[in-house]
Design an enzyme around this catalytic site. Structure first.
Site, mmCIF file in Angstrom:
data_model
loop_
_atom_site.group_PDB
_atom_site.id
_atom_site.type_symbol
_atom_site.label_atom_id
_atom_site.label_comp_id
_atom_site.label_asym_id
_atom_site.label_seq_id
_atom_site.Cartn_x
_atom_site.Cartn_y
_atom_site.Cartn_z
ATOM 1 N N GLY A 12 4.639 28.386 92.567
ATOM 2 C CA GLY A 12 3.643 29.443 93.054
ATOM 3 C C GLY A 12 3.202 29.263 94.348
ATOM 4 N N ASP A 13 2.538 29.955 95.063
ATOM 5 C CA ASP A 13 2.246 29.743 96.472
ATOM 6 C C ASP A 13 3.047 29.627 97.383
ATOM 7 O OD1 ASP A 13 -0.608 29.884 95.405
ATOM 8 O OD2 ASP A 13 -0.126 27.523 94.879
ATOM 9 N N GLU A 14 4.342 30.476 96.947
ATOM 10 C CA GLU A 14 5.608 30.172 98.049
ATOM 11 C C GLU A 14 5.533 31.299 99.124
ATOM 12 O OE1 GLU A 14 5.957 31.070 94.704
ATOM 13 O OE2 GLU A 14 6.933 29.476 93.774
ATOM 14 N N GLY A 15 4.529 32.256 99.121
ATOM 15 C CA GLY A 15 4.739 33.356 99.933
ATOM 16 C C GLY A 15 5.130 34.509 99.660
ATOM 17 N N LYS A 16 5.109 34.934 98.071
ATOM 18 C CA LYS A 16 5.494 35.993 97.477
ATOM 19 C C LYS A 16 5.068 37.312 98.407
ATOM 20 C CE LYS A 16 4.516 34.647 93.670
ATOM 21 N NZ LYS A 16 4.231 33.394 93.844
ATOM 22 N N GLY A 17 3.842 37.257 98.405
ATOM 23 C CA GLY A 17 3.034 38.434 98.936
ATOM 24 C C GLY A 17 3.458 38.584 100.330
ATOM 25 N N GLY A 40 -2.786 34.864 93.756
ATOM 26 C CA GLY A 40 -3.444 35.019 95.026
ATOM 27 C C GLY A 40 -2.236 35.347 96.083
ATOM 28 N N HIS A 41 -2.213 36.490 96.395
ATOM 29 C CA HIS A 41 -1.158 36.819 97.299
ATOM 30 C C HIS A 41 -1.780 37.234 98.794
ATOM 31 C CE1 HIS A 41 1.877 37.962 93.884
ATOM 32 N NE2 HIS A 41 1.478 36.621 94.181
ATOM 33 N N THR A 42 -1.729 36.473 99.866
ATOM 34 C CA THR A 42 -1.981 36.448 100.969
ATOM 35 C C THR A 42 -1.089 37.222 101.694
ATOM 36 O OG1 THR A 42 -3.087 34.261 100.623
ATOM 37 C CG2 THR A 42 -2.999 35.210 102.881
ATOM 38 N N ARG A 142 -1.526 39.430 68.521
ATOM 39 C CA ARG A 142 -1.816 40.868 68.097
ATOM 40 C C ARG A 142 -3.709 41.031 68.238
ATOM 41 N NH1 ARG A 142 2.647 40.112 63.940
ATOM 42 N NH2 ARG A 142 1.520 38.149 63.842
ATOM 43 N N GLN A 223 2.720 33.732 90.216
ATOM 44 C CA GLN A 223 3.093 32.679 90.077
ATOM 45 C C GLN A 223 4.526 31.938 90.421
ATOM 46 O OE1 GLN A 223 1.558 34.580 87.205
ATOM 47 N NE2 GLN A 223 -0.397 34.136 88.656
ATOM 48 N N THR A 238 1.685 28.507 83.446
ATOM 49 C CA THR A 238 0.707 29.667 83.189
ATOM 50 C C THR A 238 1.491 30.266 81.810
ATOM 51 O OG1 THR A 238 -0.012 31.482 84.010
ATOM 52 C CG2 THR A 238 2.279 31.430 84.525
ATOM 53 N N GLY A 414 6.105 32.491 110.300
ATOM 54 C CA GLY A 414 4.749 32.503 110.464
ATOM 55 C C GLY A 414 4.345 33.623 109.606
#
Ligand code: IMP
Length: 427
Positions: A12-17, A40-42, A142, A223, A238, A414
């Protein structure tokens, strides 16, 4: 026009956003297919800095339809808060659609997530305490309640009453906590439902029509692969699958409709929460990377654990996702580091291995075999062509590409949209 899945390849936190935002400029539709407000997508672009947790990152590109897919778990109050913040900053939400099949995160999910974490003591997973695990557990059991049910207050109340009786027994009898009120939850959730009504719909038709029309569609992962319930460092992970395979399921499209799968790798590794991390640097080099990269959780603010790039984990991730190309993010964070290391294998109980073990006990015993490469001094943040990178940076990227065996299509140098090097076609 293609359907592209953007998948986190590490913890996670690889920069997907950031990559989704870059591609969303020309995309017609962006779909979140898993997770919830644990993500959390920055995104930083000309509109400012945004930390998105539920709304797809494409919302920042005008005209892009943003779908919250059936594979998500949605806390409606958190969603409304995020929508209000976005609207307050002038972002148009008209293109937002929420699947009526997505599961709801209920107040007891959040409460039980926290109670379970506290009960684990030293063995805590370090969850975001947003109720993600309990919500997906209920989906499988269910016992889940879905977004569409909010639109029928009477039957929603019946279903809630049934589930809440069981949940309150767990809260009071297992954890010694206080029972939650049916009336309060029903009132709050119906209030949210009323406000979300214009956005809730059946989404599979909408998505299929977009693909049939030839629209460009992005599947936005949340994630990372190594947090996957099957392939991650179980149980330290997760509860919904972040993998490419899950992107079809969580959006309601057939796997044959996906044209490209981009694996997002950060130029080093980081992890937030507990669990094995073979290349972790528990020293001043790790602290330095954390400071340079401002590696603190978007959702929880927790300091992220940092370490060297791990190509054993990276190859595994590439295999189980079938990446067609790689986006390497945050290369600029490594500018000025005197030397860098890449993990090429593990030593486990005296033997050298190049596979990512399934068990956390074995992973905890793995020692990374590190290859040292020279660092570079010139800044990379203004570079726009791969050939213009400092020679040592080119060597670093080349070596990662060679060891994973998948071509690099994008290098991010960047946080802004412009700070990207396009190396080859994505599809
Ligand atoms: P949960 O998803 O809140 O249940 O947390 C389970 C594990 O996944 C914890 O180690 C979290 O820190 C981690 N996690 C969940 N979401 C993210 C994310 O978006 N980025 C990085 N780690 C995450």
């Amino acid at each position: 026009m293609p359907v592209i899945a953007v998948i986190g390849a590490q913890w996670g936190d690889e920069g997907k956003g950031r990559i989704v935002d870059l591609l969303a400029e020309r995309a017609d539709m962006v779909i979140r297919f898993s997770g919830g407000d644990n993500a959390g997508h920055t995104v930083i672009n000309s509109l400012g800095r945004f930390a998105l947790t539920l709304v797809p990152s494409g919302i920042l590109s005008p005209g892009t339809v943003c779908v919250m897919g059936n594979g998500m778990a949605i806390n409606p109050a958190m969603l409304l808060q995020e929508m209000d913040e976005l609207a307050g900053r002038g972002i148009d939400l008209a293109g937002l659609r929420i699947s009526d099949r997505a599961n709801l995160i209920m107040p007891y999910h959040r409460l039980i997530d926290g109670l379970e974490e506290d009960a684990r003591g030293g063995q805590a997973i370090g969850t975001t305490r947003r109720g993600i695990g309990p919500a997906f557990a209920d989906k499988a059991a269910r016992l889940g309640i879905r977004v569409g049910e909010l639109l029928d207050p009477a039957s929603f109340r019946d279903r809630l009453a049934e589930v809440l009786e069981y949940k309150n027994a767990i809260i009071t009898k297992v954890f010694g906590g206080e029972a939650l009120s049916l009336d309060e939850i029903h009132r709050d959730y119906c209030g949210c439902g009323e406000r979300l009504k214009p956005y809730i719909c059946e989404t599979t038709r909408l998505i299929a029509d977009a693909i049939d029309r030839g629209d460009e569609v992005l599947l936005e992962g949340a994630q990372g692969t190594l947090l996957d319930p099957d392939f991650g460092t179980y149980p330290f992970g997760t509860s919904s699958s972040p993998l490419a395979g899950a992107s079809a399921l969580g959006a309601g499209i057939g796997p044959r409709r996906i044209d490209a799968v981009i694996g997002i790798y950060k130029s080093y590794c980081s992890r937030v929460g507990a669990g094995p991390f073979p290349t972790e640097l528990k020293d001043e080099v790790g602290d330095e990377i954390r400071e340079r990269g401002k590696e603190f959780g978007t959702v929880t603010g927790r300091p992220r654990r940092c370490g060297w790039f791990d190509t054993v984990a990276a190859r595994f991730s590439a295999r189980i996702n079938g990446f067609s190309s790689i986006a390497l993010t945050r290369l600029d964070i490594l500018d000025g580091m005197p030397s860098l290391k890449i993990c090429t294998g593990y030593e486990l109980d005296g033997k050298v291995i190049d596979e990512f073990p399934a068990g956390v006990q074995a992973l905890e015993r793995c020692r990374p075999i590190l290859e040292e490469l020279p660092g570079w001094t010139a800044p990379t943040s203004d570079v726009r062509q791969r050939d213009d990178l400092p020679a040592e940076a080119q060597r670093y990227v080349d070596r990662i590409e060679e060891l994973i065996g998948i071509p690099v299509s994008i290098i991010a140098v960047g946080p802004t949209r412009e700070q990207a090097i396009f190396c080859r076609d994505i599809v």
